[in-house]
Design an enzyme around this catalytic site. Structure first.
Site, short mmCIF file in Angstrom:
data_model
loop_
_atom_site.label_atom_id
_atom_site.label_comp_id
_atom_site.label_asym_id
_atom_site.label_seq_id
_atom_site.Cartn_x
_atom_site.Cartn_y
_atom_site.Cartn_z
CE LYS A 43 -4.44 0.76 2.22
NZ LYS A 43 -5.19 0.54 3.47
O1 G3P Z 1 -9.55 1.42 4.65
C1 G3P Z 1 -9.43 2.70 5.13
C2 G3P Z 1 -9.93 2.78 6.50
O2 G3P Z 1 -9.14 2.02 7.36
C3 G3P Z 1 -10.14 4.15 7.00
O3 G3P Z 1 -11.32 4.11 7.65
O4 G3P Z 1 -13.08 4.85 9.17
O5 G3P Z 1 -10.68 5.51 9.59
O6 G3P Z 1 -11.96 6.50 7.71
P1 G3P Z 1 -11.78 5.31 8.58
#
Ligand code: G3P
Length: 216
Positions: free
Chosen positions: A83
Site C-alpha cells: 500500500k
Molecule cells: O480502509 C481505510 C480505512 O481504514 C479508513 O477508515 O473509518 O478511519 O476512515 P476510517
C-alpha cells in the site's frame, strides 16, 4: 463484489474467513498499531490465514524509501500487496514497482484525478475513502461512481477498493456503484447480515411451529 476485511486483528480475521466471506485483507499503520505486535509478524500471520490479497502499507514518504520498504514487504508472502500513499513520490514508486510486478494499492484517494493518475502509473488497486469524504460534507459514494466510469472508459485493469466504509448503507451504495471491492471493518461485518424484521420473522415462525407441533 469482493469483500476484504479492513483489520489486522488475527482472531477476527480468522472468524470472518470461516464464514466464507473474506476475499482479502487491508491494513494501514493505524490498524497495525492497534494490535501492538511487530508489523511483519502480524502481516505474515494474516497472509497465512487468508489466501487473497493482503495490503501492508509503507511508512517512508520519499520514493527511494518507499521502494526499498516495498521491495522488502513484497517478499513477506506471495499474496502481499504494497500500500502506497497518494503523493507524487508515491506515484513514482508505483510506476517502478508495477514494472517489477509488485502489486500496489494506492491509498488515501479523495478525487477522480488522484484515482486516474494512480491507475495510469499501474496501480493494481486504488482505495477511495468514502466515509472520510462524508465527514467533510461531500458524498463519498459519488467518487466511487465517477471512478468506476473513468476506469471503464479507458479499460484500466486497476480495481477500486471502496474504503472507509462505516455503515451498511455505504456498502450497499458502493455495490450499486459497481465498486470492485469493499474493504469492511471487522466491527461492521456482524451488522451486515442482520435486520430487525428477520429476527421478528424467525421468532414468529418458531412460535407458529411450536403451536402446530402441539396439534399434530
Ligand atoms: O480502509 C481505510 C480505512 O481504514 C479508513 O477508515 O473509518 O478511519 O476512515 P476510517
Amino acid at each position: 463484489m469482493k469483500f476484504f476485511v479492513d483489520s489486522a486483528n488475527v482472531e477476527k480475521i480468522k472468524e470472518l474467513n470461516e464464514l466464507g466471506l473474506v476475499d482479502g485483507v487491508t491494513t494501514n499503520p493505524s490498524i497495525i498499531a492497534k494490535e501492538g505486535k511487530p508489523f511483519k509478524e502480524v502481516v505474515q500471520e494474516i497472509c497465512n490465514i487468508v489466501k487473497g490479497p493482503v495490503s501492508a502499507e509503507v511508512t517512508e514518504l520519499d520514493c527511494d524509501g518507499m521502494l526499498s520498504e516495498a521491495r522488502d514487504i513484497a517478499t513477506w508472502a506471495d499474496n502481499i500487496v504494497v500500500k502506497i500513499p497518494m503523493t507524487e513520490e508515491g506515484l513514482k514508486a508505483v510506476s517502478i514497482l508495477s514494472k517489477e510486478n509488485i502489486k500496489t494499492n494506492v491509498t488515501l484517494i479523495f478525487s477522480v484525478a488522484q484515482g486516474l493518475l494512480a491507475a495510469k502509473v499501474g496501480a493494481t488497486y486504488i482505495s477511495p475513502f468514502i466515509g472520510r469524504l462524508d465527514d467533510v460534507g461531500a458524498t463519498g459514494v459519488e467518487l466511487i461512481e465517477r471512478l468506476k466510469k473513468v476506469l471503464t472508459n479507458y479499460q484500466f485493469d486497476t480495481e477500486i477498493i471502496c474504503a472507509s466504509i462505516r455503515t451498511n448503507q455505504h456498502l450497499e451504495l458502493c455495490a450499486e456503484a459497481g465498486g470492485h471491492i469493499a474493504t469492511i471493518p471487522d466491527s461492521l461485518f456482524g451488522a451486515l447480515s442482520k435486520h430487525p424484521l428477520t429476527d421478528v420473522g424467525i421468532k414468529n415462525f418458531m412460535k407458529d411451529w411450536e403451536n402446530y407441533k402441539a396439534l399434530v
